[in-house]
Design a protein around this motif. Structure first.
Motif, short mmCIF file in Angstrom:
data_model
loop_
_atom_site.label_atom_id
_atom_site.label_comp_id
_atom_site.label_asym_id
_atom_site.label_seq_id
_atom_site.Cartn_x
_atom_site.Cartn_y
_atom_site.Cartn_z
N ILE A 44 79.23 1.89 1.44
CA ILE A 44 78.65 3.22 1.21
C ILE A 44 79.44 3.96 0.13
O ILE A 44 78.87 4.51 -0.82
CB ILE A 44 78.63 4.03 2.51
N LEU A 45 80.76 3.96 0.27
CA LEU A 45 81.62 4.64 -0.70
C LEU A 45 81.49 4.00 -2.07
O LEU A 45 81.41 4.69 -3.10
CB LEU A 45 83.07 4.61 -0.23
N GLY A 46 81.50 2.67 -2.11
CA GLY A 46 81.43 1.96 -3.38
C GLY A 46 80.13 2.21 -4.11
O GLY A 46 80.11 2.39 -5.34
N ALA A 47 79.03 2.23 -3.38
CA ALA A 47 77.73 2.47 -4.01
C ALA A 47 77.67 3.85 -4.65
O ALA A 47 77.20 4.01 -5.79
CB ALA A 47 76.61 2.32 -2.97
N GLY A 48 78.18 4.86 -3.94
CA GLY A 48 78.19 6.20 -4.50
C GLY A 48 79.07 6.31 -5.73
O GLY A 48 78.70 6.97 -6.72
N LEU A 49 80.22 5.65 -5.72
CA LEU A 49 81.13 5.70 -6.85
C LEU A 49 80.53 4.96 -8.05
O LEU A 49 80.61 5.44 -9.19
CB LEU A 49 82.48 5.08 -6.47
N ILE A 50 79.95 3.80 -7.82
CA ILE A 50 79.31 3.05 -8.92
C ILE A 50 78.21 3.89 -9.56
O ILE A 50 78.09 3.98 -10.79
CB ILE A 50 78.74 1.71 -8.40
N ARG A 51 77.41 4.54 -8.72
CA ARG A 51 76.31 5.36 -9.23
C ARG A 51 76.85 6.50 -10.10
O ARG A 51 76.32 6.77 -11.19
CB ARG A 51 75.51 5.92 -8.06
N ALA A 52 77.91 7.15 -9.64
CA ALA A 52 78.48 8.26 -10.39
C ALA A 52 79.12 7.79 -11.70
O ALA A 52 79.00 8.46 -12.73
CB ALA A 52 79.52 9.00 -9.54
N LEU A 53 79.79 6.64 -11.68
CA LEU A 53 80.40 6.12 -12.90
C LEU A 53 79.34 5.69 -13.91
O LEU A 53 79.51 5.86 -15.12
CB LEU A 53 81.32 4.94 -12.56
N LYS A 54 78.23 5.15 -13.40
CA LYS A 54 77.17 4.72 -14.32
C LYS A 54 76.47 5.89 -14.99
O LYS A 54 75.87 5.72 -16.05
CB LYS A 54 76.17 3.84 -13.57
N GLN A 55 76.54 7.05 -14.40
CA GLN A 55 75.99 8.24 -15.06
C GLN A 55 76.76 8.56 -16.33
O GLN A 55 76.20 9.11 -17.28
CB GLN A 55 76.02 9.43 -14.10
N ARG A 56 78.02 8.20 -16.35
CA ARG A 56 78.86 8.45 -17.52
C ARG A 56 78.92 7.24 -18.43
O ARG A 56 79.00 7.35 -19.64
CB ARG A 56 80.26 8.84 -17.07
N TYR A 57 78.92 6.04 -17.81
CA TYR A 57 78.99 4.79 -18.57
C TYR A 57 77.82 3.89 -18.14
O TYR A 57 77.98 3.00 -17.31
CB TYR A 57 80.31 4.07 -18.31
N PRO A 58 76.62 4.13 -18.69
CA PRO A 58 75.43 3.38 -18.23
C PRO A 58 75.55 1.87 -18.38
O PRO A 58 74.91 1.12 -17.63
CB PRO A 58 74.30 3.94 -19.11
N GLU A 59 76.36 1.41 -19.31
CA GLU A 59 76.49 -0.03 -19.55
C GLU A 59 77.64 -0.65 -18.76
O GLU A 59 77.92 -1.85 -18.92
CB GLU A 59 76.70 -0.29 -21.05
#
Length: 385
Positions: free
Chosen positions: A17-32
């Motif tokens: 759960i924590l990892g999914a939220g963090l990945i989503r937030a990081l991808k907002q800044r670094y889509p690739e």
């Protein structure tokens, strides 16, 4: 410019759960950005590449780990070698400190920036671990506000981010749909049974939870019980047990949906773990239980310094919910406590007030704050180069 590569390892469902939220937030800044390591279903859905199945890491207890230790150590060695041979820009270990901190220490020594997401329970036991954590990780992301003081002696680079569950509970719950699905109008009082998601928890808690439901039903025949199974395998295990011994219960076994079931329940009988925080954020009265191998418990009980094991009590700083451990996990002990949770309105109102305050403290937009801290570390390391 090469896309950002991040190694990330979660050790169990709560870490997923924590990892999914963090990945989503990081991808907002670094889509690739690219993520690989060990992931559960939620992290996989966010695009993380899992090199090993998460469920192979999800094991609790000192004695229980021993049988799996060679496999766990082998997996960790292979992951360390993989990331050293193919260095990511950053590595994030999520919870599971016995597994991830060793990885972090090796990768940090190899020059890879490391982050540990979720402080180990150093406030409860093995406080000297703060020195190992300091040597293992460049940044510690904590979920609870009181944890910063524990790390003061090491001057740990630490950021309190709050808890992602507090950001989504209860806002993302469709209570009308949950009631229709799990609580028909004919049900006057509903008790949720959550004996845990791990095989060891089902082994030690499923039968006494169901026996407690029978004890309660004999005293209040209108009660209905809902038991959410974490996955298909657990559903099959529980169905076999129910079919063999508990066909007399007013019981519905469902696949997943534990949060929705808790949201529409009047009281909850629950295994100690992250689910108790969900119940707290839902402001539900609960009875917390846990049982493990006798030798494991004897070892743990000598090391634990906190007077409580459940997060609602730790966060409240007092015993708001009863905790039932080991040989006391019986219908005769748990049944009356569940009845109190159902019937004592003064207690229920006070509990809801205290739990509301806890929710406000933890509601910090955690995934975004965690992503900000990770990016700050990345940028500082790039500036150093």
């Amino acid at each position: 410019m090469q896309p950002l590569r991040i190694g990330i390892v979660a050790g169990e469902a709560s870490g997923d759960i924590l990892g999914a939220g963090l990945i989503r937030a990081l991808k907002q800044r670094y889509p690739e950005a690219q993520f690989e390591g060990i992931a559960g279903e939620l992290m996989l859905a966010e695009g993380c590449d899992s090199l090993y199945p998460l469920e192979r890491l999800s094991v609790m207890g000192l004695v229980e780990v021993l049988g799996r230790l060679p496999e766990l150590l082998r997996t960790r060695r292979r992951l360390i070698r993989h990331f050293i041979d193919n260095p990511p820009d950053l590595f994030i270990g999520i919870d599971a400190p016995d597994f991830t901190l060793g990885m972090e220490r090796a990768l940090k020594a190899a020059g890879i920036p490391t982050v540990h997401y979720v402080s180990p329970s150093v406030w409860a036991w093995k406080r000297k671990r703060i020195f190992k954590i300091k040597h293992s990780t460049d940044l510690l992301l904590t979920l609870f506000p009181f944890e910063a003081d524990v790390y003061a002696p090491t001057r740990q680079n630490l950021r309190f981010v709050g808890h992602p569950l507090a950001d989504v509970i209860p806002d993302q719950l469709d209570l009308d749909a949950a009631r229709q699905h799990y609580r028909p109008e004919s049900v006057a009082s509903l008790v949720a049974l959550l004996p845990g998601s791990r095989g060891s928890e089902i082994k030690y808690l499923a039968r006494p939870f169901l026996e407690t439901a029978r004890w309660l039903q004999q005293r209040r025949s209108e009660l209905h019980f809902v038991l959410p199974a974490a996955n298909q395998r657990r559903h099959e295990q529980l169905q076999q047990l129910i079919d063999a011994e508990f066909t007399d219960l007013n019981l519905t076994l469902v696949l997943q949906g534990s949060r929705e079931v808790m949201a529409v329940a009047d009281a909850i009988l629950i295994a100690s773990g992250t689910a108790t925080l969900e119940a707290c954020l839902l402001r539900k009265p609960m009875v917390v239980a846990y049982r493990m191998a006798g030798l494991t418990y004897r070892i743990y009980s000598r090391m634990i310094k906190s007077p409580w094991i459940s997060l609602p009590n730790v966060l409240a700083g007092e015993e708001m919910v009863p905790e039932v451990l080991q040989q006391r996990v019986t219908p005769e002990v748990m049944g009356p406590l569940v009845l109190r949770a159902l019937e004592d309105e003064t207690y229920r109102r006070r509990l809801q007030r205290v739990f509301a305050v806890i929710g406000e403290q933890l509601r910090q937009n955690a995934s975004e704050r965690a992503a900000d801290a990770v990016i700050e570390l990345l940028e500082s390391r790039r500036a150093e180069r």
